[in-house]
Design a protein around this motif. Structure first.
Motif, short mmCIF file in Angstrom:
data_model
loop_
_atom_site.label_atom_id
_atom_site.label_comp_id
_atom_site.label_asym_id
_atom_site.label_seq_id
_atom_site.Cartn_x
_atom_site.Cartn_y
_atom_site.Cartn_z
N VAL A 102 -5.93 45.27 23.46
CA VAL A 102 -4.96 44.30 22.85
C VAL A 102 -5.59 43.05 22.69
O VAL A 102 -5.16 42.24 21.73
N THR A 103 -6.47 42.47 23.74
CA THR A 103 -6.95 40.94 23.43
C THR A 103 -7.57 40.86 22.17
O THR A 103 -7.54 39.82 21.65
N TYR A 104 -8.16 41.82 21.49
CA TYR A 104 -8.89 41.70 20.43
C TYR A 104 -8.27 42.18 19.18
O TYR A 104 -8.65 41.98 17.94
N LEU A 105 -7.10 42.66 19.39
CA LEU A 105 -6.23 42.97 17.88
C LEU A 105 -5.20 42.02 17.50
O LEU A 105 -5.01 40.96 18.35
N PRO A 106 -5.00 42.08 16.29
CA PRO A 106 -5.47 42.80 15.32
C PRO A 106 -6.80 42.39 14.36
O PRO A 106 -7.33 42.93 13.59
N ASP A 107 -7.36 41.17 14.79
CA ASP A 107 -8.89 40.64 14.16
C ASP A 107 -9.70 41.74 14.28
O ASP A 107 -10.38 41.88 13.29
N THR A 108 -9.87 42.31 15.58
CA THR A 108 -10.90 43.40 15.60
C THR A 108 -10.30 44.78 15.26
O THR A 108 -9.29 45.13 16.05
N ARG A 109 -10.95 45.72 14.28
CA ARG A 109 -10.18 46.77 14.02
C ARG A 109 -10.50 48.02 15.02
O ARG A 109 -11.35 48.88 14.58
N ILE A 110 -9.95 47.75 16.23
CA ILE A 110 -10.35 49.04 17.19
C ILE A 110 -9.48 50.08 16.77
O ILE A 110 -8.24 50.24 16.64
N ARG A 111 -10.27 51.15 16.54
CA ARG A 111 -9.38 52.49 16.23
C ARG A 111 -9.81 53.59 16.98
O ARG A 111 -8.97 54.71 16.71
N GLY A 112 -10.75 53.61 17.89
CA GLY A 112 -10.99 54.72 18.90
C GLY A 112 -11.47 54.17 20.12
O GLY A 112 -11.84 53.09 20.23
N ILE A 113 -11.21 55.13 21.24
CA ILE A 113 -11.79 55.11 22.53
C ILE A 113 -12.37 56.16 22.80
O ILE A 113 -11.69 57.21 22.89
N ALA A 114 -13.68 56.08 23.23
CA ALA A 114 -14.42 57.19 23.68
C ALA A 114 -14.72 57.26 25.16
O ALA A 114 -15.27 56.20 25.75
#
Length: 642
Positions: A102-114
């Motif tokens: 959440v800290t990096y959204l929406p500027d960084t497009r985090i779309r997955g968690i491995a």
């Protein structure tokens, strides 16, 4: 009402943004196990000069996540294996999600968690950790739902192919009995419920290294080979990569999960290894990764799932000098730490120049890459690619690993051929698993490497064999004989999918580069350029892009319609829609190009020329001399008549 419309518009924009970057199936693993790696800001600038669209991390490094802010890269954040037990608790999972996502959204497009890496069958796997994998994934999913991010971000858990007990033929793919019911059924149930992807680490290199006697190197490197027929489905496989994925798909189907998507979280080939690692070389690494990019980009899917895009992450972005194990473990990178390419894999954007920022001491001296190449990659021949087909040669001795790739000259050299096909191997019939049987006791033995036997000879039909486009190999190989001289007849691609294709100039190509390529096509390339001469039927529109498109298409149709016949030093592209029907005033191809049928061959002179063109034993130089002589005779007769 206005607020409702604005909300709807915002949702549509978010959906479009979410889907736009996923069209590119090529990704890369960004590892940080090195003490000489550049700062994340430089890494991001390097990646902007490539066609890579996705990046997978192995942890939630704050500096890296901040560096990707404001970019279009889809980011998958990794969770190390040792953090999995603490995330079983839902409160801890929610706290992790807020701090690292959440800290990096929406500027960084985090779309997955491995979640973890090879937890079920890796070298560091154990029974307790495997039992905590899915509970931790459930807690993380609950956190996403709480934060209303479950539609934007998907959770997966990359696994090794050592989870398979049977991997060949692909239709017999079966998961290990000790993992199937106890571990894989819960994992696949989670992935199916959340519409997530089952990610696997697929390394043909590992299969070849473990059994070089029975595994064909050409089959592993996407090189021309006799292929293998799956007796269960009658599908033909021309490469091990597709066979590996279909083995996993078959295994999932046996557990009654036929629709779970599959992706590749890691794949690659090292470029340097210990003296005992004979299968490791710069040539093999370049051929594998370059042909992999072309395979994924041009023919998505596998025989069992021909229409599914397979998101594939190449391992890895950099050579990492702190990794343990043999030397090959530290040399999987596409780039050196100074930013120079280890070898060209066809991912640089057109016009990109990767230059090291400072001197770098390494056994592999860095070489700036100045040749812009995008998929599909061109093969580099040592003479005009339309020349007379020579006799086949066996695979040449790989070049010295320490030497940088030789510069590609224009026109590019002819790709190498592969040696004799492997001898047939008899495969015992597989034993089908019992899905309804109760799960066996969980014992988690040491990791196993699935066996991939050598394919028996048979015709290859899926996909069409790819010629290795290596800039360091100059041995010629047989080519497809030229087709009749009519340049406007739409053709079908070499993959045989039946759709008409044309070769046209890239609209944004540099005029100077186009002019040089046009000169080659109409001169040494032997394209029929009479129609674009002053007074010719296709002289207008009179601009270099239109003329180059006409010449490129003529060359492409004459010389085999292979992907390397439509490159012209990255100034051309294959088009699947008729360029002559564009509504612009400067259509890329003359309108008459695709509307007129091929002229029938009525004279004995014409018939003789047609026979010569179809013969693969006549040199192109003789063809050109004969063609010029024929035109001269025709011109003289016309002048006498007039």
């Amino acid at each position: 009402m206005k607020s409702l419309l604005l909300l709807l518009l915002l949702v549509l924009l978010l959906l479009h943004e979410s889907e736009s970057a996923t069209d590119n199936p090529i990704g890369v693993n960004y590892g940080t196990r090195g003490n000489n790696l550049p700062p994340p800001s430089q890494v991001v600038e390097l990646l902007k000069n490539t066609n890579i669209g996705k990046v997978k991390l192995y942890d939630a490094n704050p500096a890296i996540l901040r560096a990707f802010a404001g970019t279009s890269f889809d980011i998958t954040v990794g969770i190390p294996n040792e953090q999995i037990p603490s995330l079983v608790d839902q409160g801890a999972a929610l706290s992790w999600m807020r701090q690292n996502v959440v800290t990096y959204l929406p500027d960084t497009r985090i779309r997955g968690i491995a979640v973890g890496n090879e937890v079920l069958a890796g070298k560091n796997s154990n029974q307790q950790l495997a039992a905590q994998l899915v509970p931790a994934m459930n807690s993380l999913q609950s956190a996403l739902v709480t934060l209303k991010l479950n539609d934007l971000i998907k959770i997966t858990a990359p696994q090794s192919l050592a989870t398979l007990s049977t991997s060949f033929p692909p239709s017999s793919g079966t998961f290990r009995p000790d993992l199937a019911q106890s571990a894989l059924v819960p994992l696949l149930t989670f992935l199916q419920a959340t519409n997530s992807t089952f990610m696997v680490n697929a390394y043909p290199f590992m299969a070849y290294r473990s059994n070089p006697r029975d595994v064909s190197l050409a089959y592993c490197l996407f090189l021309p080979n006799s292929g293998v027929t799956d007796p269960g489905t009658q599908f033909l496989y021309s490469n091990m990569f597709g066979a590996m994925l279909d083995a996993v798909i078959s295994a999932m189907k046996k557990l009654r999960f036929p629709d779970v998507r599959i992706g590749v979280s890691e794949t690659g080939w090292p470029s340097l290894g210990d003296p005992s690692e004979a299968e490791v070389s710069l040539r093999n690494a370049m051929l594998y990764n370059r042909n992999l990019v072309f395979y994924i980009s041009s023919s998505p899917g596998t025989p069992l799932r021909p229409k599914q895009q397979i998101d594939t992450y190449i391992f890895s972005l950099y050579n990492e000098n702190l990794k343990e194990g043999p030397a090959s473990e530290r040399n999987y990178g596409l780039f050196r730490p100074d930013g120079s390419t280890v070898y060209d894999v066809g991912i640089l954007k057109s016009g990109s120049v990767i230059t090291p920022p400072s001197p770098f001491v390494s056994p592999n001296p860095p070489t700036p890459v100045t040749i812009p190449i995008t998929p599909p990659p061109p093969p580099p021949p040592s003479r005009p690619p339309f020349a007379t087909p020579p006799s086949p040669v066996t695979t040449p001795t790989p070049p010295s690993v320490g030497a940088p790739p030789a510069p590609v000259t224009y026109p590019s050299p002819t790709p190498p051929s592969v040696g004799a096909p492997p001898a047939p191997v008899t495969y015992p019939p597989p034993t089908p698993p019992s899905v309804g049987a109760p799960p066996a006791p969980v014992t988690y033995p040491s990791p196993m490497t699935p066996s991939f036997p050598k394919p028996p000879p048979s015709p290859v039909t899926f996909p069409a064999p790819m010629i290795p486009p290596s800039p360091v190999i100059v041995y010629p190989a047989p080519m497809t004989p030229p087709t009749p001289p009519y340049s406007g007849t739409p053709s079908t691609p070499s993959g045989g999918h039946g759709a008409p294709v044309w070769c046209v100039a890239k609209p944004n190509a540099d005029a100077t580069s186009l002019a040089a390529a046009l000169g080659f096509a109409c001169g040494e390339g032997g394209a029929d350029c009479l129609a674009i001469q002053p007074g010719g039927a296709c002289y207008y529109p009179n601009d270099v892009t239109s003329h180059a498109s006409y010449a490129f298409n003529s060359y492409y149709q004459r010389h085999g319609r292979n992907y390397w016949n439509c490159d012209f030093r990255n100034n051309a592209v294959v088009a699947i829609s008729d360029p002559s029907k564009q509504a612009t005033s400067t259509s890329l191809l003359c309108n008459q190009l695709t509307k007129l049928p091929p002229r029938p061959c009525q004279t004995s002179c014409c018939l003789r020329l047609r026979w010569l063109q179809l013969s693969s034993k006549v040199s192109s130089r003789i063809l050109r001399i004969f063609s010029l002589y024929t035109r001269e005779v025709v011109s003289r007769h016309l002048s006498l008549i007039l």
